[in-house]
Write a protein that holds these residues in place. Sequence first.
Motif, short mmCIF file in Angstrom:
data_model
loop_
_atom_site.label_atom_id
_atom_site.label_comp_id
_atom_site.label_asym_id
_atom_site.label_seq_id
_atom_site.Cartn_x
_atom_site.Cartn_y
_atom_site.Cartn_z
N CYS A 34 -6.07 0.24 0.81
CA CYS A 34 -5.48 -0.89 0.08
C CYS A 34 -4.41 -0.41 -0.89
CB CYS A 34 -6.56 -1.66 -0.66
SG CYS A 34 -5.98 -3.19 -1.42
N GLN A 35 -4.64 0.70 -1.58
CA GLN A 35 -3.64 1.23 -2.51
C GLN A 35 -2.37 1.64 -1.78
OE1 GLN A 35 -5.68 4.37 -4.57
NE2 GLN A 35 -6.82 2.95 -5.87
N ALA A 36 -2.51 2.13 -0.55
CA ALA A 36 -1.35 2.54 0.24
C ALA A 36 -0.58 1.34 0.77
CB ALA A 36 -1.77 3.43 1.40
N VAL A 37 -1.31 0.28 1.11
CA VAL A 37 -0.70 -0.89 1.75
C VAL A 37 -0.30 -1.95 0.74
CG1 VAL A 37 -1.15 -2.77 3.38
CG2 VAL A 37 -1.98 -0.48 3.86
N VAL A 38 -1.10 -2.15 -0.30
CA VAL A 38 -0.84 -3.17 -1.31
C VAL A 38 -0.79 -2.48 -2.67
CG1 VAL A 38 -1.52 -5.46 -2.14
CG2 VAL A 38 -2.29 -4.69 0.11
N PRO A 39 0.24 -1.64 -2.90
CA PRO A 39 0.26 -0.81 -4.12
C PRO A 39 0.41 -1.60 -5.41
CG PRO A 39 2.34 -0.63 -2.97
CD PRO A 39 1.42 -1.42 -2.08
N ASP A 40 0.92 -2.84 -5.34
CA ASP A 40 1.16 -3.60 -6.57
C ASP A 40 0.02 -4.57 -6.88
OD1 ASP A 40 1.69 -5.22 -4.42
OD2 ASP A 40 3.54 -6.06 -5.24
N ALA A 41 -1.14 -4.38 -6.28
CA ALA A 41 -2.28 -5.24 -6.58
C ALA A 41 -2.64 -5.08 -8.06
CB ALA A 41 -3.48 -4.88 -5.69
N GLY A 42 -2.74 -6.18 -8.76
CA GLY A 42 -2.98 -6.13 -10.20
C GLY A 42 -4.44 -6.28 -10.56
N GLU A 43 -4.67 -6.38 -11.86
CA GLU A 43 -6.02 -6.58 -12.37
C GLU A 43 -6.58 -7.89 -11.82
OE1 GLU A 43 -8.08 -5.06 -14.87
OE2 GLU A 43 -6.86 -3.28 -14.61
N GLY A 44 -7.89 -7.89 -11.58
CA GLY A 44 -8.55 -9.12 -11.14
C GLY A 44 -8.24 -9.50 -9.70
N THR A 45 -7.75 -8.55 -8.90
CA THR A 45 -7.48 -8.87 -7.50
C THR A 45 -8.79 -8.97 -6.73
OG1 THR A 45 -7.22 -6.54 -6.96
CG2 THR A 45 -5.21 -7.77 -7.49
N GLN A 46 -8.68 -9.40 -5.51
CA GLN A 46 -9.86 -9.60 -4.69
C GLN A 46 -10.37 -8.27 -4.14
OE1 GLN A 46 -9.47 -13.06 -2.10
NE2 GLN A 46 -7.48 -13.42 -3.01
N ASP A 47 -11.44 -8.35 -3.39
CA ASP A 47 -12.01 -7.19 -2.71
C ASP A 47 -10.91 -6.51 -1.89
OD1 ASP A 47 -13.25 -6.39 0.15
OD2 ASP A 47 -14.70 -5.97 -1.43
N PRO A 48 -10.90 -5.18 -1.81
CA PRO A 48 -9.84 -4.49 -1.05
C PRO A 48 -9.71 -4.97 0.40
CG PRO A 48 -11.07 -2.91 -2.34
CD PRO A 48 -11.77 -4.22 -2.49
N LYS A 49 -10.83 -5.28 1.07
CA LYS A 49 -10.75 -5.76 2.45
C LYS A 49 -10.06 -7.11 2.51
CE LYS A 49 -15.08 -4.87 2.82
NZ LYS A 49 -16.46 -4.83 3.21
N THR A 50 -10.29 -7.96 1.50
CA THR A 50 -9.62 -9.26 1.45
C THR A 50 -8.13 -9.06 1.21
OG1 THR A 50 -11.60 -10.31 0.58
CG2 THR A 50 -9.53 -11.49 0.27
N GLU A 51 -7.77 -8.15 0.30
CA GLU A 51 -6.36 -7.87 0.04
C GLU A 51 -5.66 -7.37 1.30
OE1 GLU A 51 -4.57 -8.52 -2.57
OE2 GLU A 51 -6.13 -9.00 -4.02
N LEU A 52 -6.35 -6.49 2.05
CA LEU A 52 -5.77 -5.99 3.30
C LEU A 52 -5.58 -7.12 4.30
CD1 LEU A 52 -7.76 -2.67 3.74
CD2 LEU A 52 -5.32 -2.90 3.25
N ALA A 53 -6.56 -8.00 4.41
CA ALA A 53 -6.44 -9.12 5.35
C ALA A 53 -5.27 -10.03 4.95
CB ALA A 53 -7.74 -9.92 5.40
N LEU A 54 -5.15 -10.30 3.67
CA LEU A 54 -4.04 -11.15 3.21
C LEU A 54 -2.69 -10.49 3.45
CD1 LEU A 54 -5.58 -12.48 -0.12
CD2 LEU A 54 -5.19 -13.76 1.99
N ALA A 55 -2.67 -9.14 3.48
CA ALA A 55 -1.42 -8.43 3.76
C ALA A 55 -1.16 -8.35 5.26
CB ALA A 55 -1.49 -7.01 3.18
N GLY A 56 -2.05 -8.89 6.07
CA GLY A 56 -1.85 -8.91 7.51
C GLY A 56 -2.59 -7.85 8.27
N TRP A 57 -3.35 -7.00 7.58
CA TRP A 57 -4.14 -5.97 8.25
C TRP A 57 -5.46 -6.57 8.71
CZ3 TRP A 57 -3.48 -0.40 8.29
CH2 TRP A 57 -2.22 0.01 7.84
#
Length: 123
Positions: free
Chosen positions: A38-61
């Motif tokens: 998630c840090q490699a794919v969504v490096p600008d995720a801020g405080e209070g973001t969702q679960d890393p798997k959710t962030e990856l899914a939202l980024a299209g992974w």
Amino acid sequence: MTVPFPQVPPGQIEAANVSIAPDGTKYVVPSGMHERLCQAVVPDAGEGTQDPKTELALAGWVSLHTDGLTRRVYIDAPDDFADTAVVKRFARAHDAESIVMARHPSGDVTRWQSPSTISVTEQ
């Protein structure tokens, strides 16, 4: 973009955790390492973001993983994910007895009892 995990060789989906980039490239993801991915794919995720798997899914992974104990496969995928072939291959490689797909951002969850019944049109 650099992804800190080795790519899965073509035709081989036997890892316990696989993430698929929006361009279709498949990466082996060691168990518990979604945070690094998630840090490699969504490096600008801020405080209070969702679960890393959710962030990856939202980024299209798409992230597929199995616990290896009860033959369940879990998939975190964006709402528009439609690649049932990769899901079926992954589920069969792990002798899955059930498959659960959680979609983001809708939060819809679909369950199947065997790889042969997977269809993204089911809700």
